[in-house]
Scaffold this motif. Sequence first.
Motif, PDB file in Angstrom:
ATOM      1  N   ASP A  96      39.514  50.834   5.484  1.00  0.00           N
ATOM      2  CA  ASP A  96      39.759  50.867   4.038  1.00  0.00           C
ATOM      3  C   ASP A  96      39.401  52.252   3.527  1.00  0.00           C
ATOM      4  O   ASP A  96      39.061  53.149   4.322  1.00  0.00           O
ATOM      5  CB  ASP A  96      38.935  49.797   3.320  1.00  0.00           C
ATOM      6  N   SER A  97      39.458  52.428   2.215  1.00  0.00           N
ATOM      7  CA  SER A  97      39.114  53.725   1.622  1.00  0.00           C
ATOM      8  C   SER A  97      38.401  53.504   0.301  1.00  0.00           C
ATOM      9  O   SER A  97      38.415  52.393  -0.252  1.00  0.00           O
ATOM     10  CB  SER A  97      40.380  54.567   1.389  1.00  0.00           C
ATOM     11  N   THR A  98      37.781  54.556  -0.193  1.00  0.00           N
ATOM     12  CA  THR A  98      37.111  54.506  -1.489  1.00  0.00           C
ATOM     13  C   THR A  98      37.194  55.868  -2.166  1.00  0.00           C
ATOM     14  O   THR A  98      37.193  56.899  -1.499  1.00  0.00           O
ATOM     15  CB  THR A  98      35.631  54.079  -1.326  1.00  0.00           C
ATOM     16  N   LYS A 135      38.794  61.141  -1.564  1.00  0.00           N
ATOM     17  CA  LYS A 135      38.901  59.779  -1.033  1.00  0.00           C
ATOM     18  C   LYS A 135      38.327  59.761   0.382  1.00  0.00           C
ATOM     19  O   LYS A 135      38.661  60.612   1.207  1.00  0.00           O
ATOM     20  CB  LYS A 135      40.353  59.303  -1.027  1.00  0.00           C
ATOM     21  N   HIS A 137      38.274  57.734   3.775  1.00  0.00           N
ATOM     22  CA  HIS A 137      38.938  56.720   4.591  1.00  0.00           C
ATOM     23  C   HIS A 137      38.025  56.461   5.790  1.00  0.00           C
ATOM     24  O   HIS A 137      37.566  57.409   6.435  1.00  0.00           O
ATOM     25  CB  HIS A 137      40.292  57.217   5.087  1.00  0.00           C
ATOM     26  N   ASP A 158      46.544  55.374   1.119  1.00  0.00           N
ATOM     27  CA  ASP A 158      45.782  54.822   2.239  1.00  0.00           C
ATOM     28  C   ASP A 158      46.596  54.830   3.527  1.00  0.00           C
ATOM     29  O   ASP A 158      46.100  55.210   4.589  1.00  0.00           O
ATOM     30  CB  ASP A 158      45.343  53.393   1.921  1.00  0.00           C
ATOM     31  N   GLU A 244      33.879  46.780   3.039  1.00  0.00           N
ATOM     32  CA  GLU A 244      33.408  46.865   1.654  1.00  0.00           C
ATOM     33  C   GLU A 244      31.888  46.971   1.617  1.00  0.00           C
ATOM     34  O   GLU A 244      31.324  47.725   0.812  1.00  0.00           O
ATOM     35  CB  GLU A 244      33.861  45.632   0.869  1.00  0.00           C
ATOM     36  N   ILE A 247      30.889  50.518   2.629  1.00  0.00           N
ATOM     37  CA  ILE A 247      31.111  51.450   1.518  1.00  0.00           C
ATOM     38  C   ILE A 247      29.982  51.331   0.491  1.00  0.00           C
ATOM     39  O   ILE A 247      29.463  52.336  -0.015  1.00  0.00           O
ATOM     40  CB  ILE A 247      32.479  51.187   0.860  1.00  0.00           C
ATOM     41  N   ASN A 248      29.577  50.103   0.213  1.00  0.00           N
ATOM     42  CA  ASN A 248      28.462  49.895  -0.726  1.00  0.00           C
ATOM     43  C   ASN A 248      27.179  50.525  -0.188  1.00  0.00           C
ATOM     44  O   ASN A 248      26.410  51.141  -0.936  1.00  0.00           O
ATOM     45  CB  ASN A 248      28.261  48.403  -0.951  1.00  0.00           C
ATOM     46  N   LYS A 251      27.371  54.313  -0.579  1.00  0.00           N
ATOM     47  CA  LYS A 251      27.284  54.756  -1.971  1.00  0.00           C
ATOM     48  C   LYS A 251      25.901  54.536  -2.576  1.00  0.00           C
ATOM     49  O   LYS A 251      25.672  54.875  -3.733  1.00  0.00           O
ATOM     50  CB  LYS A 251      28.374  54.078  -2.802  1.00  0.00           C
TER      51      LYS A 251
END
Length: 282
Positions: A96-98, A135, A137, A158, A244, A247-248, A251
């Motif tokens: 995924d990406s953010t 971004k 990835h 993406d 997800e 990523i959390n 961050k």
Amino acid sequence: MSVTDAQWARSEPLLPDRTPMRGGRWRDHRQVIDAIAFKCRTGTPWMDLPDHFGSWKGAHNRLRKWAADGTRERVFTALLAQADAEGDLEWVVAVDSTIVRAHTGTPPGPVKRGAPAGEPADHALGRSRGGPTTKIHLAVDSHCRPPAFVITPGEAGDAPAFEQVMARLRVPRRIGRPRITPDAVLADEAYSSRAIRRHLRRRGIRAVIPQPADQAANRKRLGRLGGRPPAFDREAYKQRNTVERCINKLKQWRGLATRYDKTATIYLAGLHLAAIFIWSAR
């Protein structure tokens, strides 16, 4: 955030010798890594680092040097290899990406003289309504640990970056070639394209990607010419939340949740440092 004794025992043998090619001995690696981690974790400006970390210039220069010569990435790769050798690296990955907002002091601009080798011309910064963005990835294993990163300008899609992420998934082994092929890839509808499915099928990787409603409707409209619907393992797809959660976790580092670094090379080094903390704590 400081390196724990267990993390240091796993990471120290992978670091370069403390005696540089010229001059005296480097400051203690552990103190410098703690300083860099504090900066990335809190987003503190370099000049505001607490005094007990020593000179901020020394920590900043070490980060630049290790980013330029690939030391940070080599340590990261070696930790992946250790996990794989011990059977602790899962080969079902989620992709995924953010989006990361860049600080106003990091506007896009030409690559200046003295920038790290390999620095992209756009610094992996793109324009959006809210200002410059980057971004990230990434691919993540089933324990929410990232074995591969790619950064692009924020407006990048993406799907076009998918093959770059897969190309970064490379884990050396003691005997034979590095492993580059996961057993399965979990991704959301943004990755449901013929090119991506063809890429995975050609490499013998199981795709666990749902088909968007518009693609399904178009296939049905074409009838027999539309072909069969792609296989989809709904039960396996439930594990996609690992990306997800990773990523959390990343961050939580404020210096990564907001990009303060002007060069993509240094920002990517910060991502590798966070990943080193994650993998060395397994």
